[in-house]
Scaffold this motif. Structure first.
Motif, short mmCIF file in Angstrom:
data_model
loop_
_atom_site.label_atom_id
_atom_site.label_comp_id
_atom_site.label_asym_id
_atom_site.label_seq_id
_atom_site.Cartn_x
_atom_site.Cartn_y
_atom_site.Cartn_z
N CYS A 38 1.08 -0.77 0.13
CA CYS A 38 0.25 -0.02 0.09
C CYS A 38 1.08 0.80 0.39
O CYS A 38 1.96 1.55 0.74
N GLN A 39 0.64 2.22 -0.75
CA GLN A 39 1.30 3.80 -1.51
C GLN A 39 0.71 4.16 -0.55
O GLN A 39 1.55 6.11 -0.42
N CYS A 40 0.00 4.40 0.51
CA CYS A 40 -1.01 5.46 1.46
C CYS A 40 0.28 6.05 2.63
O CYS A 40 1.11 5.34 2.84
N PRO A 41 -0.11 7.08 2.77
CA PRO A 41 1.15 7.73 3.68
C PRO A 41 1.35 7.21 5.18
O PRO A 41 2.35 6.73 6.37
N HIS A 42 0.21 5.65 4.76
CA HIS A 42 0.52 6.16 6.80
C HIS A 42 1.28 3.93 6.38
O HIS A 42 2.13 3.61 7.48
N CYS A 43 1.36 3.71 5.27
CA CYS A 43 1.99 2.56 5.53
C CYS A 43 3.14 2.71 4.54
O CYS A 43 3.29 1.63 4.47
N PHE A 44 3.34 4.00 3.84
CA PHE A 44 4.45 4.38 2.95
C PHE A 44 5.25 5.50 3.67
O PHE A 44 4.34 6.60 3.24
N LEU A 45 6.03 5.60 3.86
CA LEU A 45 7.28 6.95 3.75
C LEU A 45 8.09 7.15 2.40
O LEU A 45 9.11 6.62 2.40
N ARG A 46 7.37 8.48 2.00
CA ARG A 46 7.68 8.82 0.52
C ARG A 46 9.04 9.33 0.37
O ARG A 46 9.87 9.17 -0.35
N SER A 47 9.44 10.01 1.89
CA SER A 47 11.00 10.92 1.22
C SER A 47 11.67 9.62 1.84
O SER A 47 12.91 10.11 1.41
N ALA A 48 11.05 8.59 2.07
CA ALA A 48 12.75 7.38 2.20
C ALA A 48 12.45 6.29 1.32
O ALA A 48 13.04 6.09 1.02
N ARG A 49 11.42 6.72 0.96
CA ARG A 49 10.51 5.60 -0.08
C ARG A 49 10.64 4.21 -0.09
O ARG A 49 11.09 3.30 -0.69
N ALA A 50 10.41 4.04 1.61
CA ALA A 50 10.61 2.80 2.49
C ALA A 50 8.82 2.81 2.68
O ALA A 50 8.22 3.53 3.46
N ARG A 51 8.69 0.72 3.54
CA ARG A 51 7.59 0.64 3.65
C ARG A 51 8.09 1.15 4.97
O ARG A 51 8.27 0.31 6.05
N ARG A 52 6.52 1.75 5.60
CA ARG A 52 5.95 2.33 7.14
C ARG A 52 5.45 0.82 8.18
O ARG A 52 5.71 0.54 9.17
N LEU A 53 4.86 0.20 7.10
CA LEU A 53 3.78 -0.77 7.85
C LEU A 53 4.86 -2.16 7.89
O LEU A 53 5.64 -2.27 7.59
N LEU A 54 4.28 -2.64 9.49
CA LEU A 54 4.94 -3.72 10.44
C LEU A 54 4.49 -4.91 9.72
O LEU A 54 4.00 -5.36 9.52
N PHE A 55 5.76 -5.46 9.61
CA PHE A 55 4.98 -7.20 9.05
C PHE A 55 4.31 -7.78 10.38
O PHE A 55 3.25 -7.59 9.66
#
Ligand SMILES: C[N+](C)(C)CCCC(=O)O
Ligand SMILES: O=C(O)CCC(=O)C(=O)O
Ligand SMILES: [Fe+2]
Ligand SMILES: [Zn+2]
Length: 388
Positions: A38-55
């Motif tokens: 998911c590319q939403c700001p909750h799930c993905f940190l745009r500035s780092a182009r990295a996943r925020r969602l925890l496994f």
């Protein structure tokens, strides 16, 4: 311009989403993967182009609640907990799971194409100044280095420091126990056979390190009149030949762990030990790294005694192939030349030369990691081809 989406549907009890493209081709995406990405700001940190969602917060059995197509340009998914995700057509297309799409992405990211060579090699040459100042030239240099495994840069100054410039051009050099850069010349009480006037048979540098340097630079500052010629051979090409000629020898060299040792003082004091297979292979048995330096191969040999003789016979067969006139390419560095080569693939050697009271031959050397080199290549490609 970009291919639009014609239709989107859910199948396999909500576990997959199928996208039909405007050209009628189809792509399937597992819902667990879609939710994970998911590319939403909750799930993905745009500035780092990295996943925020925890496994730990990912339900690996997740199914879609609802899927919708928006304007042929993106799909949106509502999940059972009412979280919503959007995926753009172009983003999905690139990540299609088909064999062909994955192969295309793989080639794009890793440039696996190789051009094998033997004694007929037309040594690729480029002016040093050009690759320092021009992005297109630098891009071409790194592409050729990846594909062919060797490029000669010409016209550098005949003073120390040119390799620091080259290091800055790609990012940074790899520091080892021999220093940020190192001086190949005849030295009293040499701490390495390279620092004598003796012949160096075909080797890769530094197999005693668990992650041997991927790329090597040798800058000729001074060249002796007689002797000191360089030799190179395509280790992957020769490994393929060995596999055909004697599969058993290939099997031995790609499975036997050889002990390497390097003990001494240089940049700082060191006592390095490592086990390496002489031919490292991937899961399909393809050679991916040669780890062979006869000088630092340890006297300690940690294999069962009854396996020792067949190991030596296998290594002799590989070494003979490396040295055959069909495979090796000989040249002589001139002051101002910098040879850049794939130290995982290309084995190098040098002819002996006369020792004397003064230094008649001087190379400055340095290493870089493939991660750094490939990173620079991708950035230059984006700049030069104005893509992505
Ligand atoms: C050239 N030098 C001394 C930095 C390394 C030689 C390669 C090796 O010992 O494996
Ligand atoms: O002296 C040369 O031409 C090559 C030196 C070398 O192989 C090394 O320093 O590892
Ligand atoms: Fe070397
Ligand atoms: Zn999200």
């Amino acid at each position: 311009m970009d291919l639009g989406i014609q239709k989107v549907e859910v199948f396999d009890a909500g576990h997959f989403v199928r996208v039909e493209w405007e050209d009628r081709n189809k792509s399937c995406y597992p819902c667990v993967w879609l939710r994970d990405n998911c590319q939403c700001p909750h799930c993905f940190l745009r500035s780092a182009r990295a996943r925020r969602l925890l496994f730990e917060d990912l339900d690996v059995n997740i199914v879609v609640k609802e899927v919708a197509l928006a304007d042929r340009k993106k799909i949106s998914i509502t999940w059972p907990d009412e979280h919503t995700s959007e995926y753009e057509a172009e983003w999905l297309k690139k990540r299609c799971f088909s064999e062909e799409a994955r192969a295309e992405m793989r080639e794009d990211l890793f440039l696996p194409e190789r051009q094998y060579w033997g004694s007929e090699l037309q040594l690729p040459k480029m002016p040093f100044e050009e690759i320092i100042s021009n992005d297109e030239s630098a891009y071409k240099w790194l592409c050729t280095l990846k594909k062919v495994g060797i490029v000669l840069l010409t016209g550098a100054a005949t003073t120390q420091g040119e390799l620091i410039k080259l290091g800055n051009r790609i990012g940074f050099l790899r520091l080892t126990f021999y220093g940020p850069t190192w001086q190949v010349q005849d030295k009293a009480d040499a701490n390495n056979v390279a620092y004598t006037t003796g012949k160096l048979c075909f080797h890769t540098d530094y197999p005693v390190l668990q992650h041997p340097p991927g790329v090597q630079f040798l800058h000729c500052i001074k060249q002796t009149a007689a002797g000191g010629e360089s030799e190179v051979v395509d280790g992957f090409h020769v490994a393929n030949k060995l596999k055909k000629q004697n599969p058993q020898a290939y099997q031995i060299l790609s499975s036997t762990a050889v002990d390497y040792t390097d003990v001494g003082v240089d940049y700082c004091d060191f006592a390095v030990q490592c086990k390496q297979r002489i031919i490292d292979v991937d899961s399909r048995g393809q050679a991916v790294r040669i780890n062979y330096n006869n000088a630092t191969r340890d006297t300690v040999f940690d294999i069962p005694v009854e396996k020792v003789r067949s190991f030596y016979k296998a290594l002799k067969e590989f070494d003979d192939l490396l040295n055959s006139t069909e495979h090796k390419f000989t040249y002589k560095l001139k002051p101002g030349d910098i040879v850049t080569f794939d130290n995982w693939r290309v084995l190098h050697g040098r002819q002996s030369y006369q020792s004397g009271s003064e230094v008649t031959r001087h190379l400055e050397g340095a290493y870089a990691d493939w991660d750094v080199v490939m990173s620079r290549l991708r950035i230059l490609r984006k700049k030069v081809l104005k893509r992505d």
